[in-house]
Design an enzyme around this catalytic site. Structure first.
Site, short mmCIF file in Angstrom:
data_model
loop_
_atom_site.label_atom_id
_atom_site.label_comp_id
_atom_site.label_asym_id
_atom_site.label_seq_id
_atom_site.Cartn_x
_atom_site.Cartn_y
_atom_site.Cartn_z
N GLU A 96 0.54 12.90 -7.98
CA GLU A 96 0.63 11.83 -6.99
C GLU A 96 1.92 11.89 -6.18
O GLU A 96 2.31 10.90 -5.55
CB GLU A 96 0.53 10.46 -7.68
N HIS B 100 3.83 3.92 -10.77
CA HIS B 100 2.36 3.92 -10.74
C HIS B 100 1.85 3.80 -12.17
O HIS B 100 2.21 4.62 -13.03
CB HIS B 100 1.85 5.20 -10.10
N HIS C 276 -1.52 2.52 -15.01
CA HIS C 276 -2.95 2.29 -15.24
C HIS C 276 -3.12 1.08 -16.15
O HIS C 276 -3.98 1.09 -17.04
CB HIS C 276 -3.60 3.53 -15.87
N TYR D 61 2.49 -18.23 -9.65
CA TYR D 61 3.61 -18.01 -8.73
C TYR D 61 4.32 -16.67 -8.94
O TYR D 61 4.99 -16.16 -8.02
CB TYR D 61 4.62 -19.16 -8.82
N HIS E 203 -8.72 2.66 -9.86
CA HIS E 203 -7.65 3.60 -10.26
C HIS E 203 -6.52 2.90 -11.01
O HIS E 203 -6.30 3.19 -12.18
CB HIS E 203 -7.13 4.31 -9.01
N TYR F 214 16.91 -16.41 -6.94
CA TYR F 214 16.69 -16.35 -8.39
C TYR F 214 17.62 -15.33 -9.03
O TYR F 214 17.78 -14.20 -8.56
CB TYR F 214 15.24 -15.96 -8.68
#
Length: 213
Positions: free
Chosen positions: A76, A95, A97, A116, A157, A210
């Site tokens: 990828e 990335h 899964h 939220y 995916h 925050y």
């Protein structure tokens, strides 16, 4: 060794990706872009995360050419590079899964603001159209879908998150997986109440301060 700090961080976070149950086996991939050098540290393809060493992490340039390393970069790699070219505020890509985010992606739904904490991405998590993994088409679909968001679901995916740092991109992956699970569970019982645009505007304003002391 080029980008040693980035390489060591990727090894640590790849292992954390497994222990946090965001992927299995050698699934998923991580990269960090050092924009000052124009170089990207990236996970190699098919290497067990608990056997991976810092020198297994491959260094490529923003054109995808190998600069240093003996391993082959992730399948990828093109998707990561497309995101770095799309937005100069992105310095890391994760990335995964993860089960619940991938479940939503397999339904080909966007993830709405059911909680939220979706604010880690923005006001939602958009969906990139399906394309075979590792293809230029998928890379283009993800880069187009992400817009100004920090997360995007990949149809059938998984999930991609981005950030100004690897810790930020990884935190986003964790929080979006939580929101995905909440959405899954609420949809299993009934129809969840989705937060309004006005409330999400308030959330994102609060997110801006925050953690600042």
């Amino acid at each position: 060794m080029k980008l040693q700090e980035e390489r060591e961080a990727i090894v640590a976070y790849c292992q954390k990706m497994i222990t946090s149950r965001l992927t299995t086996g050698t699934g998923g991939n991580i990269s960090i872009c050092n924009r000052a050098r124009g170089e990207v540290a990236m996970t190699p393809t098919g290497v067990d995360y608990f056997e991976m060493k810092a020198d297994d992490i491959v260094i490529i340039n923003l054109d995808g050419e190998i600069v240093e390393g003996t391993t082959k970069p992730s399948s990828e790699a093109g998707m990561h590079l497309a995101l770095y070219h799309k937005r100069d505020d992105i310095s890391a890509v994760v990335h995964t899964h993860s089960v619940f985010a991938t479940t939503i992606a397999c339904l080909r739904w966007e993830l709405p603001p059911v909680h939220y904490l979706i604010g880690y991405s923005g006001k939602k998590v958009p969906l990139a159209p399906y394309a075979t993994y590792g293809t230029t088409e998928l890379a283009q679909n993800v880069a187009e879908a992400i817009g100004s968001y920090n997360a995007v679901l990949l149809a059938n995916h998984g999930l991609v998150t981005v950030g100004s740092s690897l810790s930020r991109a990884f935190s986003t992956a964790e929080e979006i997986e939580l929101v995905s699970e909440i959405y899954y569970r609420t949809k299993s019982i009934g129809e969840p109440v989705i937060l309004s645009k006005e409330e999400m505007d308030n959330v994102l304003r609060k997110f801006g301060s925050y953690g600042k002391q």
